[in-house]
Write an enzyme that holds these catalytic residues in place. Structure first.
Site, PDB file in Angstrom:
ATOM      1  N   HIS A 182      -5.760  -3.127  -3.221  1.00 20.61           N
ATOM      2  CA  HIS A 182      -5.163  -4.428  -3.539  1.00 20.61           C
ATOM      3  C   HIS A 182      -5.125  -5.290  -2.284  1.00 20.61           C
ATOM      4  CE1 HIS A 182      -2.807  -7.166  -6.036  1.00 20.61           C
ATOM      5  NE2 HIS A 182      -2.062  -7.400  -4.963  1.00 20.61           N
ATOM      6  N   SER A 220      -3.630 -12.208  -4.837  1.00 18.81           N
ATOM      7  CA  SER A 220      -2.634 -11.537  -5.650  1.00 18.81           C
ATOM      8  C   SER A 220      -1.877 -12.547  -6.519  1.00 18.81           C
ATOM      9  CB  SER A 220      -1.697 -10.722  -4.752  1.00 18.81           C
ATOM     10  OG  SER A 220      -0.925  -9.818  -5.497  1.00 18.81           O
ATOM     11  N   ASP A 273      -7.688  -0.800  -7.838  1.00 19.26           N
ATOM     12  CA  ASP A 273      -6.494  -1.512  -7.379  1.00 19.26           C
ATOM     13  C   ASP A 273      -5.236  -0.775  -7.839  1.00 19.26           C
ATOM     14  OD1 ASP A 273      -4.323  -3.367  -7.089  1.00 19.26           O
ATOM     15  OD2 ASP A 273      -5.740  -5.034  -7.128  1.00 19.26           O
TER      16      ASP A 273
END
Length: 364
Positions: A294, A138, A265
């Site tokens: 995600h 991320s 996502d």
């Protein structure tokens, strides 16, 4: 390359995203913590875990996501796998993320590459004979990609490649997406701790920040205007997003880098996946399955889940030339390490074409 198939009953992107965060019993490696003093008078806490047995074959540096730490489930899972394959692992806790506030007004952000460069320089000095790879998740994926692009051919030679999982390539697009009314559950997961940390800074550094503005922040635009941009030398939130995004520098990456991005996502709009940049840079490989959420990528079953992205991280690290002590394959055009033989050009093109087709279908 393996194909990702979501666990039965967990195909929905929110299920993929929240299942591991809420229900996973992640491995908890036994870390040895070290505090590394930074040149600007602050500190970084790094957590080290040696291989399960024998001498290490390489070093894997793991970067967590927004408001994460070395205790994040995906960090523990990745490091457990890496240790089982003989790697010394280092989890970097960003400033203010190790359980203790850092000393300065500034902390961390999506484009903070200076701390990563500092850590990698020390890693290379400490273990000069070992190849190094980096895995970012991320926000950490953006930091990794941004640093690789900024440094280009000037990366330390020991850094052989990296893996970026659920990378937010375009911060402005992601912020606009997350600030939609339908994404309030995501803001509720991050903004309370971001506000609390920023308020602590405002009280500790009187006059540096607008405490009322921080307290009233309800969107990522708000918090990046009130704290992130102000504390880190940006003109405003949009200046920060433009200068910290990794998408614009992907063309300058010269080390093998794998990007794992689920098309569904819920934190990153599919239009932000930089298919063109991946097509034009032969050192980059995109694997973009239709499902995965995600930093989810939960395969197997809810009773017996497997975490596909973490397995792909370690598999790719082992495939990068030189990562196992093999002779490094040189790319004639750039004179730098190329992709592993196992990640052939035809396979790369197939992945990119698959991702582009899926993005096109879903945009219709």
């Amino acid at each position: 390359m393996s194909r990702f198939t979501p666990a039965s009953g967990l195909a929905h992107p929110i299920a993929q995203t929240l299942f591991p965060k809420l229900l996973r019993r992640a491995p908890e490696p036994v870390f040895g913590r070290e505090r590394w003093e930074t040149p600007d008078g602050d500190f970084l806490d790094v957590d080290l875990a040696g291989p399960d047995g024998g001498d290490p074959r390489g070093v894997l540096v793991v970067l967590h996501g927004l408001e994460g730490s070395s205790r994040s489930h995906y960090v523990g899972g990745t490091i457990a796998l890496a240790r089982s394959r003989g790697y010394l692992s280092l989890a970097l806790n960003y400033r203010g993320c190790s359980g203790e506030p850092n000393r300065l007004l500034r902390s961390y952000h999506s484009g903070e590459t200076g701390d990563l460069a500092f850590v990698l320089a020390r890693v290379v000095r400490t273990w000069p004979s070992l190849p190094v790879a980096i895995a970012g998740f991320s926000l950490g994926a953006n930091v990794l990609a941004r640093w690789f692009g900024e440094a280009g051919a000037d990366l330390p030679e020991a850094v052989r490649g990296g893996v970026a999982v659920s990378c937010p390539y375009d911060l402005a697009a992601c912020a606009a997406w997350l600030d939609r009314s339908t994404r309030s559950w995501i803001r509720a997961a991050f903004l309370p701790t971001l506000r609390a940390k920023a308020l602590e800074k405002a009280r500790r550094f009187p006059g540096a920040l607008d405490e009322r503005r921080i307290r009233n922040a309800r969107t990522f635009l708000d918090i990046d205007e009130a704290y992130t941009s102000r504390a880190h030398g940006f003109a405003d939130a949009r200046d920060y997003w433009a200068r910290a995004s990794s998408g614009p520098v992907l063309s300058r990456i010269v080390r093998p880098t794998l990007f794992l991005s689920a098309i569904d996502d819920p934190l990153i709009p599919r239009e932000a996946i930089p298919v063109r940049a991946l097509r034009e840079n032969r050192r980059l490989l995109l694997e973009a399955p239709p499902r995965g959420g995600h930093v989810g990528f939960v395969a197997g079953s809810a009773r017996s889940p497997r975490y596909w992205a973490e397995a792909r991280v370690v598999a790719f690290v082992e495939q990068v030339p030189g990562a196992l002590g093999h002779e490094v394959e040189e790319v004639a055009a750039g004179g730098r390490a190329g992709l592993a033989h196992a990640v052939a050009e035809t396979q790369r093109r197939e992945c990119i074409a698959h991702a582009a087709a899926d993005i096109g279908r879903r945009a219709q």
